[in-house]
Scaffold this motif. Structure first.
Motif, PDB file in Angstrom:
ATOM      1  N   GLU A 113      52.431 -23.548 -23.404  1.00 21.70           N
ATOM      2  CA  GLU A 113      51.548 -22.387 -23.485  1.00 21.70           C
ATOM      3  C   GLU A 113      52.166 -21.232 -24.259  1.00 21.70           C
ATOM      4  OE1 GLU A 113      52.290 -24.012 -20.638  1.00 21.70           O
ATOM      5  OE2 GLU A 113      50.375 -24.964 -20.186  1.00 21.70           O
ATOM      6  N   ASP A 114      53.469 -21.024 -24.172  1.00 19.65           N
ATOM      7  CA  ASP A 114      54.140 -19.912 -24.837  1.00 19.65           C
ATOM      8  C   ASP A 114      54.718 -20.295 -26.196  1.00 19.65           C
ATOM      9  OD1 ASP A 114      53.587 -18.223 -22.708  1.00 19.65           O
ATOM     10  OD2 ASP A 114      55.429 -18.756 -21.646  1.00 19.65           O
ATOM     11  N   PHE A 115      54.396 -21.482 -26.684  1.00 18.05           N
ATOM     12  CA  PHE A 115      54.901 -21.956 -27.967  1.00 18.05           C
ATOM     13  C   PHE A 115      53.799 -21.885 -29.018  1.00 18.05           C
ATOM     14  CE2 PHE A 115      57.534 -23.860 -24.782  1.00 18.05           C
ATOM     15  CZ  PHE A 115      58.799 -23.934 -25.337  1.00 18.05           C
ATOM     16  N   SER A 116      54.202 -21.820 -30.269  1.00 12.45           N
ATOM     17  CA  SER A 116      53.260 -21.883 -31.383  1.00 12.45           C
ATOM     18  C   SER A 116      53.447 -23.249 -32.047  1.00 12.45           C
ATOM     19  CB  SER A 116      53.553 -20.760 -32.388  1.00 12.45           C
ATOM     20  OG  SER A 116      52.693 -20.864 -33.484  1.00 12.45           O
ATOM     21  N   SER A 118      52.829 -26.189 -34.559  1.00 10.26           N
ATOM     22  CA  SER A 118      52.303 -26.360 -35.913  1.00 10.26           C
ATOM     23  C   SER A 118      52.042 -27.823 -36.255  1.00 10.26           C
ATOM     24  CB  SER A 118      53.265 -25.767 -36.944  1.00 10.26           C
ATOM     25  OG  SER A 118      54.524 -26.397 -36.862  1.00 10.26           O
TER      26      SER A 118
END
Length: 136
Positions: A113-116, A118
């Protein structure tokens, strides 16, 4: 996919249109078998004998960087290519070595949830339905 559709799609994304890029992309689109670079080279060479391996590799690199194809690294010895750029997973059969697409929309990414994120690669291997039926 037809050549004119490819040209139009390339132009829409300001991607330089070359005979090499068209031929490579057209082959990948029309062969859903997740071909590797050498297979692509061998086959486009039949219609375009002037193409070199370097030309094909450079076209693959440009098509990947521009988001027209994705590299499939499920095979430890070579990279395969897929024109299906939608979110999906890959399954490699250990018997026939074929690579199959499958839907991963139901997979949840708990803990991110707190990661981006790609990139998302989902790979499975085992025995495909066809090979399993031959064994039984």
């Amino acid at each position: 996919m037809q050549k004119q559709q490819i040209i139009s799609m390339f132009r829409d994304k300001n991607f330089r249109v070359t005979p090499q890029r068209i031929a490579v992309y057209e082959y990948i689109c029309n062969h859903k078998t997740h071909p590797d670079a050498f297979t692509i080279y061998e086959n486009v060479l039949k219609e375009h004998p002037g193409f070199s391996k370097t030309t094909v590799y450079n076209s693959l690199k440009s098509l990947c960087e521009s988001g027209f194809i994705i590299p499939v690294t499920i095979d430890e010895t070579r990279i395969h290519y897929d024109a299906n750029i939608s979110l999906h997973g890959h399954f490699k059969c250990n018997c026939c070595q074929k690579i199959y697409d499958f839907d991963i929309s139901a997979l949840q990414s708990k803990g991110l949830e707190d990661f981006s994120v790609s990139t998302r690669n989902v790979y499975y291997s085992g025995i495909c339905r066809s090979c399993k039926n031959k064994i039984n």
